[in-house]
Scaffold this motif. Structure first.
Motif, short mmCIF file in Angstrom:
data_model
loop_
_atom_site.label_atom_id
_atom_site.label_comp_id
_atom_site.label_asym_id
_atom_site.label_seq_id
_atom_site.Cartn_x
_atom_site.Cartn_y
_atom_site.Cartn_z
N PRO A 293 44.50 3.20 20.02
CA PRO A 293 45.28 2.00 19.69
C PRO A 293 46.77 2.21 19.97
O PRO A 293 47.43 1.36 20.57
CB PRO A 293 45.04 1.80 18.19
N GLY A 294 47.28 3.37 19.56
CA GLY A 294 48.69 3.66 19.78
C GLY A 294 49.01 3.72 21.26
O GLY A 294 50.03 3.20 21.72
N LEU A 295 48.13 4.34 22.01
CA LEU A 295 48.37 4.49 23.44
C LEU A 295 48.42 3.12 24.11
O LEU A 295 49.31 2.85 24.93
CB LEU A 295 47.25 5.35 24.04
N VAL B 90 51.28 -1.40 26.69
CA VAL B 90 51.55 -2.84 26.74
C VAL B 90 53.01 -3.15 26.39
O VAL B 90 53.70 -3.84 27.12
CB VAL B 90 50.61 -3.61 25.78
N PHE B 91 53.48 -2.60 25.27
CA PHE B 91 54.79 -3.05 24.80
C PHE B 91 55.96 -2.22 25.31
O PHE B 91 57.10 -2.63 25.20
CB PHE B 91 54.80 -3.11 23.27
N LYS B 92 55.68 -1.05 25.84
CA LYS B 92 56.79 -0.23 26.33
C LYS B 92 56.77 -0.09 27.85
O LYS B 92 57.81 -0.11 28.49
CB LYS B 92 56.75 1.17 25.69
N TYR B 93 55.57 0.07 28.42
CA TYR B 93 55.54 0.33 29.86
C TYR B 93 55.42 -0.92 30.70
O TYR B 93 56.01 -0.99 31.78
CB TYR B 93 54.45 1.36 30.20
N LEU C 253 56.73 -10.95 28.42
CA LEU C 253 55.48 -10.35 27.96
C LEU C 253 54.96 -11.07 26.71
O LEU C 253 53.80 -11.46 26.63
CB LEU C 253 55.70 -8.87 27.66
N MET D 106 55.77 0.35 16.68
CA MET D 106 55.88 1.81 16.60
C MET D 106 57.27 2.23 17.02
O MET D 106 57.86 1.69 17.95
CB MET D 106 54.85 2.47 17.51
N TRP E 52 49.20 0.40 22.72
CA TRP E 52 50.45 -0.25 22.31
C TRP E 52 51.60 0.22 23.21
O TRP E 52 52.39 -0.59 23.69
CB TRP E 52 50.77 0.06 20.85
N PHE E 53 51.68 1.52 23.44
CA PHE E 53 52.78 2.02 24.27
C PHE E 53 52.71 1.45 25.68
O PHE E 53 53.73 1.08 26.26
CB PHE E 53 52.77 3.56 24.34
N LEU F 273 48.98 2.52 13.20
CA LEU F 273 49.16 2.99 14.58
C LEU F 273 49.82 4.37 14.62
O LEU F 273 49.39 5.27 15.34
CB LEU F 273 50.02 1.99 15.36
N THR G 222 59.98 6.68 26.38
CA THR G 222 60.33 5.35 25.88
C THR G 222 61.48 5.36 24.87
O THR G 222 62.02 4.31 24.56
CB THR G 222 59.11 4.65 25.22
N MET H 271 47.74 7.81 15.81
CA MET H 271 48.18 8.42 17.06
C MET H 271 48.87 9.75 16.78
O MET H 271 48.68 10.73 17.49
CB MET H 271 49.13 7.47 17.79
#
Lengths: 313, 289, 516
Positions: free
Chosen positions: A32-34, A39-42, B131, B150, A36-37, B92, B118, B96
């Motif tokens: 889930p965290g991955l 979608v929302f960061k990359y 987005l 996060m 998120w990263f 999250l 990031t 993680m």
């Protein structure tokens, strides 16, 4: 020693799929965290490419003109560039040596307090300034430090007969900024160290006492090591944002008399950001800051490794 | 256990108590001024630069705030977002963080670098807006949560904390047939209460204080969080970031201060509530000892 | 030329009057019907309601919703379906930019003349309405000076939202004047004498040295205003060759600065003004330590209100004046006369027919009835009309947020061209005086010829260029640098892009003049 067992397991040659199967729950946890990263960061990361465009929101990413390294050239050729860089570096250096350790020292001092009620009260009080906005803080700073009836200057005048222009004298600018930051953030920053300190058991202290260790040796040999890993990680990560300074704070404290030392990158970005090249130029400056940050992160990590510190990555 | 075993230690203690007392006072005074100012008249606010006891106390500002539905409703929105967001964030970050604390998983280093990257580089406002729009989250409270769900820096700290947990417990649980999931839920999490408390607080403060996402993604005023209202009032009261409309009536200073109080008090109560989790461990031991 | 600087404008709703408002009483229904007929005769599309989205900044904690009765009355009057997209003002600019980027622009959008808007307009995002305005009864009455200010190189990419041009003025403590037996200052010498007496002649008769002449904060606005009294051009002026030169290259500028420096040396201005937080600016005036503030006319009412809450006419101890006479007679720095424009999107309003419909709508909005609706709401619901034609905003005076929820921000898409026609609450003598001053000022304002002109260098480096000069001015006033320091600053300005900037402005100026 248990750690060795795990590592021993790992070094055994087992296939990729066996590993996947063995650790399937860990992948499940990371997923889930991955996502998120990604979608929302990359996904929005394409935005950094506009540093090479003359981006116009109306024309959009595809419609805007590509200009290569123009914005970087403009930045480096700006007559103010080196002054801004110098101001930023000096302030960042001071922040690292004064603001960064402040919560650690405060946490150690709080840790030495044994009256639970007193300790809790102080903890709650020092954490409050974090919630005041810079606008309020700037305003109160003026009220206290002005040469025209500010309390601090009235006291100084009483003892020395003259006043100190804390807010207008460029030599005082950095001191005031650092002071404000410590005042606002140090208390809140202690929380993470206090949390780390909970891992120290009373047995460790008792053992140290039996060994005849005094207050300061206990602090040095028991308390500090317990939070060392947090300090090092935070320091390395701090380097990634080395050139970042709170725009709002600096801007509010800038005036006609101290601007030559007050202009830092974040202020520069704000002003070029509302003038032309709004998005592209400020993104280019952001990229420049990021590259500096990467170099500093890797450099600090390298030094930490050489000093045999756990660096996590 | 004898506390003050050396004269130096005693001197230090005296100094430490007094020094922290002064620090505590210095840090709380401005907040008291904000509260006092919110109860004072405009004339007094102009005449006295700093005070913690107003000469005439007036509750007009608070009466106004609570006479409208807006503020209470926005505080409700803020509480909803803060609670929902903090739970999402913790879920999250902890999952993680725990997985990445195990160096044996494939791609471990790559993922940590991805996270650290990031911290340094961000896409920026416009791509993120597009987005959120494409995900259909405009005007949804999720738009106030997901973009900041996060914090990469905090994730790294969580990873580093999980690494300090004693491995023996995990090993023995595994021997008893527990899965990684079981270890995470039954052993790692219960041992991490101080850290969970810390990041509960950090995330809660983050969500409560955020107004920028609301500014960009929320058009329905029924979904405004209280910080956006505060921000709006602050920009009306003290405009340094551009021109303000001449038609706009400037709010009284006492009202601005009262809104700060109303918007800040709820989140300030989170810390004392969580404080007991920070008091475990060493402190408890040494007090008893 | 737009200067980006710390600005504190503290306005009061309903105080802002351009001209001749008092006469606007009359019967609502009749005038409404009359205008309505006028509307319907215009264009064939008006039979059916057109829907229009409007994006505007909002200031109320709770912006007006689409179900507001006042909004519905406006819709009925203009025969439009209005969908409001209010955006909290805190960072309207960011929202404007992402809206541009999203490609989904509302039909009407409030836009400020910044780099984003200028480049979007140049890229064709908004209709150029310059040649349409004359076709509409109200819009054709737009003020020439303001039109010029709001334009981009002479072209209108929206309808300006009108604000008083002559708003700049000084507020003075008249009780002190009386105590000292002085008259309102009308010349620079008298101005100086008043400030001196306010500082040294014990104007509050306390027997102590506890007062000074004028309070200034770190915001440079007051210096900009006062230097125009000395005959300095308003930001740009023509030299003997007919070329534009920035204000600081004139001799009058140096004279003004020398005067300011003397004022500062004599202690007539607060010693710490260069660092004073602008949030504290008015406090010394309110607490009657300082006797004068140079800001805007409507500030007087606000300051008086802080001195005496809910003051009555015989409690007034302040007065307003626009400026004092300098070597070239009375000259006053005007405001730009507008605050943003209502721009019409080319992507949502595709045809000229639709454009005309939208323009008609904006035109009709300026009729008396919709103006009243957007400022005062619906009679009987939000306000009552008094016998003398003034209004009582009952929904506001009775507490609660009804006015905020249903009326307040409706004036954000009101252009009030050619003038404001809505009814005002009863005005105090001081408010009337401020209105008079704003009107009188109109005769003496000095326009800035470069206001509409766009320079690329300025867009890139504007704030740095402005800082060089503004900082040098302050440093000179407080005595940190001398005349040669000012010369160096001008030199640095020229070398940092000022030369190109002047060139670009002059080219644009000649083009604009040739086009006329």
């Amino acid at each position: 020693m248990a750690k060795n067992t795990t590592q021993a397991l790992e070094t055994n040659k087992i296939s990729f799929w066996d590993k996947m199967k063995r650790d399937r729950w860990l992948y499940f946890l990371v997923l889930p965290g991955l996502i998120w990263f990604i979608v929302f960061k990359y996904v929005p990361m394409w935005g950094t490419l506009i540093a090479f465009q003359n981006y116009s929101p109306f024309l959009g990413f595809w419609g805007s003109e590509w200009v290569g390294f123009d914005h970087f050239e403009r930045l480096f050729q700006n007559p103010d560039f080196f002054r801004v860089l110098r101001n930023t570096l000096i302030l960042a250096f001071y922040e690292t040596i004064f603001v960064f350790p402040a919560p650690i020292i405060l946490a150690l001092m709080l840790n030495e307090i044994r009256m639970t009620g007193y300790k809790r009260t102080i903890q709650t009080l020092v954490y409050m300034p974090n919630f005041l906005s810079w606008v309020i803080i700037a305003s109160l700073t003026f009220v206290f430090f002005t040469t025209n009836g500010g309390v601090v200057n009235m006291i100084i005048e009483y003892f020395t007969g003259s006043t100190v222009n804390f807010l207008g004298d460029p030599n005082w600018f950095r001191t005031m900024i650092i002071g404000q930051q410590i005042w606002k953030d140090a208390g809140f920053g202690t929380i993470i160290f206090l949390a780390a300190l909970t891992s120290v058991s009373k047995e460790q202290y008792e053992a140290a006492i039996v060994d005849g260790a005094g207050r300061f040796r206990r602090m040095w040999h028991v308390t500090l090591p317990a939070i060392r890993h947090v300090i090092i990680i935070l320091l390395i990560l701090r380097m990634g944002n080395f050139l970042d300074q709170g725009f709002q704070q600096i801007y509010l404290m800038t005036n006609a008399l101290n601007r030559q030392v007050a202009e830092v990158f974040d202020v520069y970005i704000y002003f070029t950001g509302i003038t032309q090249g709004a998005f592209s130029h400020s993104t280019a400056v952001g990229l420049f800051k990021g590259v500096v940050g990467i170099v500093l992160i890797l450099g600090t990590r390298y030094i930490a490794k050489r000093l045999n510190q756990e660096t996590l990555f | 256990m004898k506390q003050h075993n050396t004269p130096m230690g005693r001197v230090f203690d005296v100094f430490n108590y007094i020094f922290l007392g002064i620090i505590g006072l210095a840090m709380v005074l401005p907040f008291m001024y904000v509260i006092a100012g919110s109860l004072a008249t405009e004339a007094e606010l102009a005449a006295r630069p700093f005070f913690i006891l107003p000469e005439t106390i007036t509750f007009a500002a608070y009466e106004y705030i609570f006479s409208t539905t807006t503020f209470l409703r926005s505080i409700g929105v803020s509480i909803l977002v803060t609670v929902g967001g903090t739970i999402t964030s913790l879920a999250l970050t902890l999952t993680m963080g725990y997985a990445l604390s195990k160096t044996r998983i494939i791609g471990h280093t790559v993922m940590i670098y991805l996270v650290i990257f990031t911290i340094i580089f961000q896409g920026g406002m416009v791509p993120t807006y597009l987005l959120i729009r494409d995900l259909g989250l405009l005007d949804s409270l999720w738009a106030l949560i997901l973009p900041i769900a996060m914090n990469p820096m905090w994730l790294i700290i969580v990873i580093s904390f999980f690494r300090t947990l004693p491995v023996e417990l995990e090993e023995s649980a595994k021997l008893d047939g527990a899965t990684d999931m079981g270890v995470f839920l039954k052993i790692a999490l219960p041992l991490s209460k101080p850290i969970i408390a810390t990041f509960t607080l950090f995330y809660a403060v983050q969500y409560w204080g955020d107004y920028f996402n609301a500014l960009l993604y929320i058009t329905d005023n029924a979904k405004y969080p209280v910080m956006l209202l505060l921000q709006n009032i602050m920009t009306m009261a003290d405009v340094r970031f551009g021109e303000v409309d001449q038609l706009v009536e400037q709010p009284d200073q006492s009202l601005t201060l009262a809104v700060i109080v109303v918007a800040t008090i709820p989140i300030m109560f989170v810390y004392p509530f969580l404080q007991k989790y920070f008091a475990k461990g060493m402190l408890l031991g040494s007090v008893k000892g | 030329m737009k200067r980006y600087k710390k600005k504190v404008l503290l306005p009061v709703a309903g105080m802002v009057v351009v001209a001749g408002l008092a006469a606007c009483g009359g019967n609502n229904d009749e005038s409404a019907n009359a205008s309505n007929n006028g509307t319907n005769s215009n264009g064939d599309l008006s039979e059916e309601r057109m829907s229009v989205r409007i994006m505007a900044p909002s200031f109320a904690p709770d912006p007006v919703g689409n179900d507001s009765p006042a909004l519905q009355a406006i819709e009925d009057y203009t025969n439009m379906d209005i969908e409001l997209q209010f955006v909290a003002n805190a960072n309207y600019e960011d929202r404007f930019n992402v809206t541009l980027a999203s490609g989904d622009l509302p039909e009407i959008i409030v836009a400020y003349k910044d780099a984003s808007f200028i480049s979007a307009a140049e890229d064709g995002a908004f209709w150029d309405v310059t040649d349409y305005l004359d076709d509409y009864e109200n819009l054709s009455g737009a003020n020439e000076v303001v039109l010029n200010n709001a334009s981009i190189n002479g072209r209108q990419y929206g309808i300006y939202r009108s604000r008083p041009l002559g708003r700049n003025a000084a507020t003075i403590n008249t009780q002190w004047l009386e105590n000292l037996g002085l008259e309102m200052p009308t010349t620079i010498e008298e101005f100086h004498e008043v400030l001196r007496a306010f500082t040294y002649d014990d104007p509050n008769q306390s027997g102590q040295d506890d007062t000074y002449g004028m309070v200034v904060s770190e915001w440079e606005g007051p210096w900009d205003q006062m230097q125009v009294w000395f005959g300095t051009p308003n930001e740009w002026g023509e030299n003997e060759n007919g070329e534009l030169e920035p204000d600081f290259m004139s001799d009058e500028y140096r004279d003004a600065l020398a005067f300011f420096r003397e004022m500062y040396e004599e202690g007539l201005v607060n010693e710490d003004f260069a660092i004073m937080d602008s949030g504290e600016w008015f406090d010394p005036f309110v607490s009657q330590q300082a006797g004068m503030v140079v800001d805007v006319a409507d500030q007087a009412n606000r300051l008086q209100n802080q001195i005496t809450d809910d003051y009555s006419d015989d409690e007034i101890i302040v007065d307003v004046f626009g400026g004092v006479e300098g070597p070239n007679g009375l000259q006053i720095k005007p405001t730009t006369g507008y605050h943003g424009v209502l721009a019409i999107s080319t992507t949502s309003v595709e045809t000229e027919e639709e454009l005309r419909r939208v323009l008609q709508f904006l035109n009709d909005l300026s009729d008396e009835e919709p103006q009243n609706l957007s400022y005062n709401g619906v009679e009987g619901v939000h306000h009552e009309v008094n016998e003398d034609g003034t209004v009582d905003i009952t929904s506001q005076s009775e507490g609660g947020d009804l006015f905020d929820r249903e009326v307040r921000d409706l004036n954000q898409f009101q252009v009030a061209i050619p003038e404001e026609k809505f009814k005002l609450p009863p005005q105090s003598a001081l408010q009337q005086r401020a209105d008079e001053v704003m009107e009188e000022n109109m005769e003496y304002v000095v326009p800035n010829p470069a206001e509409p002109l766009v320079s690329n260098t300025y867009r890139e480096r504007g704030s740095q260029l402005d800082n060089i000069i503004d900082d040098a001015r302050i440093q000179y006033i407080v005595g940190q640098i001398d005349e040669s320091g000012l010369d160096e600053a001008v030199e640095r300005w020229l070398n940092s892009g000022g030369t190109e900037y002047m060139q670009e402005i002059n080219e644009a100026y000649q083009e604009a003049q040739a086009a006329q």
